[in-house]
Design a protein around this motif. Structure first.
Motif, PDB file in Angstrom:
ATOM      1  N   ARG A  57      63.529  32.630  41.645  1.00 51.69           N
ATOM      2  CA  ARG A  57      63.870  32.817  40.359  1.00 51.69           C
ATOM      3  C   ARG A  57      62.879  32.563  39.318  1.00 51.69           C
ATOM      4  O   ARG A  57      62.837  32.710  38.230  1.00 51.69           O
ATOM      5  N   LEU A  58      61.729  32.105  39.838  1.00 58.18           N
ATOM      6  CA  LEU A  58      60.477  31.716  38.794  1.00 58.18           C
ATOM      7  C   LEU A  58      59.607  33.053  39.126  1.00 58.18           C
ATOM      8  O   LEU A  58      59.129  33.276  40.512  1.00 58.18           O
ATOM      9  N   ALA A  59      59.199  33.602  38.151  1.00 51.18           N
ATOM     10  CA  ALA A  59      58.486  35.072  38.161  1.00 51.18           C
ATOM     11  C   ALA A  59      57.132  34.468  38.552  1.00 51.18           C
ATOM     12  O   ALA A  59      56.444  33.908  37.889  1.00 51.18           O
ATOM     13  N   VAL A  60      56.652  35.107  39.614  1.00 47.56           N
ATOM     14  CA  VAL A  60      55.215  35.082  39.966  1.00 47.56           C
ATOM     15  C   VAL A  60      54.539  36.219  39.276  1.00 47.56           C
ATOM     16  O   VAL A  60      54.931  37.291  39.400  1.00 47.56           O
ATOM     17  N   PRO A  61      53.471  36.016  38.312  1.00 49.84           N
ATOM     18  CA  PRO A  61      52.843  37.076  37.809  1.00 49.84           C
ATOM     19  C   PRO A  61      52.412  38.247  38.604  1.00 49.84           C
ATOM     20  O   PRO A  61      51.793  37.868  39.629  1.00 49.84           O
ATOM     21  N   SER A  62      52.755  39.278  38.085  1.00 55.56           N
ATOM     22  CA  SER A  62      52.244  40.490  38.901  1.00 55.56           C
ATOM     23  C   SER A  62      50.615  40.649  39.024  1.00 55.56           C
ATOM     24  O   SER A  62      49.875  39.876  38.222  1.00 55.56           O
ATOM     25  N   ALA A  63      50.252  41.253  39.985  1.00 56.58           N
ATOM     26  CA  ALA A  63      48.613  41.409  40.047  1.00 56.58           C
ATOM     27  C   ALA A  63      48.027  41.936  38.470  1.00 56.58           C
ATOM     28  O   ALA A  63      48.772  42.914  38.045  1.00 56.58           O
ATOM     29  N   PRO A  64      47.023  41.541  38.397  1.00 55.11           N
ATOM     30  CA  PRO A  64      46.303  42.066  37.189  1.00 55.11           C
ATOM     31  C   PRO A  64      45.996  43.611  37.088  1.00 55.11           C
ATOM     32  O   PRO A  64      46.179  44.098  38.458  1.00 55.11           O
ATOM     33  N   GLY A  65      45.924  44.194  36.159  1.00 54.98           N
ATOM     34  CA  GLY A  65      45.686  45.501  36.324  1.00 54.98           C
ATOM     35  C   GLY A  65      44.499  46.161  37.286  1.00 54.98           C
ATOM     36  O   GLY A  65      44.223  45.288  38.037  1.00 54.98           O
ATOM     37  N   PRO A  66      44.021  47.192  37.185  1.00 51.92           N
ATOM     38  CA  PRO A  66      43.138  47.923  38.202  1.00 51.92           C
ATOM     39  C   PRO A  66      41.713  46.665  38.041  1.00 51.92           C
ATOM     40  O   PRO A  66      41.365  46.232  37.038  1.00 51.92           O
ATOM     41  N   VAL A  67      41.489  46.691  39.400  1.00 51.58           N
ATOM     42  CA  VAL A  67      40.047  46.068  39.509  1.00 51.58           C
ATOM     43  C   VAL A  67      39.081  46.735  40.156  1.00 51.58           C
ATOM     44  O   VAL A  67      39.110  47.499  40.955  1.00 51.58           O
ATOM     45  N   PHE A  68      37.696  46.422  39.914  1.00 55.89           N
ATOM     46  CA  PHE A  68      36.636  47.121  40.360  1.00 55.89           C
ATOM     47  C   PHE A  68      36.219  46.257  41.741  1.00 55.89           C
ATOM     48  O   PHE A  68      35.979  45.130  41.886  1.00 55.89           O
ATOM     49  N   LEU A  69      35.908  47.106  42.662  1.00 51.32           N
ATOM     50  CA  LEU A  69      35.687  46.819  43.975  1.00 51.32           C
ATOM     51  C   LEU A  69      34.303  47.418  44.319  1.00 51.32           C
ATOM     52  O   LEU A  69      34.074  48.529  44.003  1.00 51.32           O
ATOM     53  N   PRO A  70      33.345  46.835  44.936  1.00 49.70           N
ATOM     54  CA  PRO A  70      32.319  47.200  45.693  1.00 49.70           C
ATOM     55  C   PRO A  70      32.552  48.512  46.455  1.00 49.70           C
ATOM     56  O   PRO A  70      33.176  48.479  47.408  1.00 49.70           O
ATOM     57  N   VAL A  71      31.886  49.579  46.178  1.00 44.57           N
ATOM     58  CA  VAL A  71      31.844  50.825  47.085  1.00 44.57           C
ATOM     59  C   VAL A  71      30.586  51.309  47.664  1.00 44.57           C
ATOM     60  O   VAL A  71      29.555  51.135  47.094  1.00 44.57           O
ATOM     61  N   GLN A  72      30.676  51.731  48.847  1.00 47.49           N
ATOM     62  CA  GLN A  72      29.388  52.108  49.780  1.00 47.49           C
ATOM     63  C   GLN A  72      29.552  53.626  50.062  1.00 47.49           C
ATOM     64  O   GLN A  72      30.634  54.052  50.614  1.00 47.49           O
ATOM     65  N   VAL A  73      28.851  54.476  49.465  1.00 48.11           N
ATOM     66  CA  VAL A  73      28.905  55.859  49.567  1.00 48.11           C
ATOM     67  C   VAL A  73      27.901  56.166  50.855  1.00 48.11           C
ATOM     68  O   VAL A  73      26.636  55.802  50.570  1.00 48.11           O
TER      69      VAL A  73
END
Length: 123
Positions: A57-73
Motif C-alpha cells: 500500500r506504500l508506493a515504491v517509486p518506479s525505476a527512473p527513466g532510461p539509464v546509460f550503461l557501459p557498452v563494449q562493441v
C-alpha cells in the motif's frame, strides 16, 4: 514539557519521505526509537509504514527513466579472405549483465518482448 497554544495540524508525508525514513531504520545498527525521535514521529507510525510497505500500500517509486550503461562493441567475424560474407547475416545483440547472465537477441525480437525479458532478469 511542551505547551501547545494553537491548533496542531497533522503533517502530510509523501511516499518518498516515508521510504527514506524506513530506509534509515533498515540500516545496520539503527534503532527505531532514535530514527523516530530524529524525525519527530512516533515509533508506532514507523511500524505502520512498514506494514503498509509489506502490504504493497506504500508506493515504491518506479525505476527512473532510461539509464546509460557501459557498452563494449566487438566484431566476432574475422576479416580477410577466409571471412564469411556479411550480407544476409542475422544481426545480433549480446547483452551481458553484471551477474554474468547473457542474453542474445536477433533482429526478429520486438522491443516489448526484450523489455519483458530484461525486467524479469532484474528481479
Amino acid at each position: 514539557m511542551e505547551i501547545i497554544t494553537g491548533v496542531e495540524r497533522r503533517r502530510r508525508w509523501r511516499d518518498e519521505d516515508k521510504l527514506r525514513v524506513l530506509a534509515e531504520v533498515e540500516q545496520p545498527g539503527a534503532r527505531t526509537s532514535e530514527v523516530a525521535r530524529r524525525h519527530d514521529i512516533s515509533r508506532g507510525l514507523l511500524w505502520y509504514w512498514r506494514r503498509q510497505l509489506r502490504q504493497g500500500r506504500l508506493a515504491v517509486p518506479s525505476a527512473p527513466g532510461p539509464v546509460f550503461l557501459p557498452v563494449q562493441v566487438s566484431d566476432p567475424v574475422p576479416s580477410g579472405p577466409a571471412a564469411p560474407a556479411a550480407t544476409g547475416a542475422d544481426p545480433r545483440i549480446e547483452i551481458v549483465l553484471p551477474d554474468g547472465t547473457c542474453v542474445r537477441v536477433g533482429a526478429e525480437v520486438d522491443t516489448a518482448a526484450l523489455r519483458r525479458v530484461l525486467t524479469a532478469l532484474r528481479r
